[in-house]
Design a protein around this motif. Structure first.
Motif, short mmCIF file in Angstrom:
data_model
loop_
_atom_site.label_atom_id
_atom_site.label_comp_id
_atom_site.label_asym_id
_atom_site.label_seq_id
_atom_site.Cartn_x
_atom_site.Cartn_y
_atom_site.Cartn_z
N HIS A 153 -7.47 2.29 3.34
CA HIS A 153 -7.58 1.82 1.87
C HIS A 153 -8.85 0.89 1.77
N LEU A 155 -6.66 -2.71 6.20
CA LEU A 155 -6.93 -1.78 5.34
C LEU A 155 -7.95 -0.44 5.95
N LEU A 190 0.79 -1.34 0.01
CA LEU A 190 -0.01 0.08 -0.05
C LEU A 190 0.90 1.31 -0.09
#
Length: 310
Positions: A57, A52, A22
């Protein structure tokens, strides 16, 4: 930009692999799928969602996969990763929904939608990957490479010669290794060199953002298991992030191309990755096996990546 799907079983070191992916502008993480392994399937799926959410994200689709290995009962590694699978940090609860399809179908949808080949990164048992290859053989030409953490050339960490990820589902690993797809393997030979030392964990604690703060707690917990003298470690080996590090910085590693297969029958060695280093068989060289790492560069990559979060 390298397009990848991450198939994982978080797990402290899976969490670091996800973080590296990421943080990098050179990787496009298209989807995350989860398998049972380091913890039960419910916990590994929830952990992927929590990570996440922590790293903001939530746009990345997530699907849960296998609940058991192909043939054998599930064994987990709660003694290494704790009751939650990610003990050591307070992580946020997921604030987005799991995809309404199983992991194999999310993989298929993602590959069909991609205009260019996708790299599959597997940091847990290979059950999802094996099932995908069986269910969707028509999509194998969309896979550029499978990069996986698993196996060992010699000493194991779960039985004397067997590494945990392969041990959990040897039959699945055998399917993947014999599928004819280009492979890169990060075995214990290299991941045991990829140690983070206590002063380096303390330095992560000085990085002032919520993501680094969470990983400081995770690494402190993970390091404790590896203090047992029998391992001979100076710190904690960071297995899974070696996969993403190789995609980002292959020059940090030394590797050898060789045939690798999996023993599924032996009473003492079921799950052993048999690496033909000396070319003693006539089998095709199917796997680029990582054997050495520039540890200092690896730790810098992890630390610099953690600094990119707000």
């Amino acid at each position: 930009m390298k397009k990848i799907i991450l198939d994982c079983d978080p797990g402290h070191d899976d969490a670091l692999a996800m973080m590296l992916a990421l943080a990098s502008p050179d990787i496009d993480l298209l989807a995350v799928t989860t398998s049972a392994g380091n913890q039960t399937p419910e916990k590994t799926l929830n952990n992927a969602m929590r990570l996440l959410t922590l790293m903001q994200h939530q746009e990345i689709p997530v699907a849960g996969g296998n609940r058991t290995p192909l043939l054998k009962p599930l064994e987990t590694a709660g003694n290494v990763h704790g009751k939650s699978g990610l003990d050591g940090a307070e992580l946020p609860e997921p604030d987005f929904a799991v995809q309404p399809v199983p992991a194999v179908e999310l993989m298929a949808q993602t590959l069909r939608a991609s205009a260019e080949p996708v790299t599959l990164v597997v940091t847990g048992p290979m059950t999802n990957m094996a099932l995908f290859l069986r269910v969707h053989p028509e999509l194998t030409d969309k896979i550029e490479r499978i990069v996986f953490m698993g196996g060992a050339m010699g000493l194991g960490n779960w039985t004397p010669s067997v590494e945990f990820n392969i041990y959990v589902d040897p039959e699945a690993a055998k399917i993947v290794l014999n599928a004819g797809i280009p492979l890169t393997m990060a075995p214990l030979n290299v991941t045991h060199q990829a140690q983070i030392l206590k002063p380096e964990i303390e330095a992560i604690g000085d990085i002032n953002n919520p993501v680094a703060h969470a990983f400081y707690g995770l690494l402190n917990f993970f390091e404790r298991y590896h203090e047992a003298p029998k391992w001979g470690f100076k710190g904690a080996p960071l297995h899974d992030p070696c996969t993403i590090a190789w995609l980002l910085r292959p020059e940090m590693f030394h590797s050898e191309l060789m045939n690798v297969d999996v023993e599924t029958q032996g009473e003492l060695v079921r799950g052993e990755t048999v690496c033909d280093y000396y070319e003693l068989t006539e089998k095709t060289k199917n796997t680029d096996v990582l054997l050495d790492i520039d540890r200092d560069a690896f730790i810098r990559l992890i630390t610099d990546s953690l600094k990119t979060f707000n």
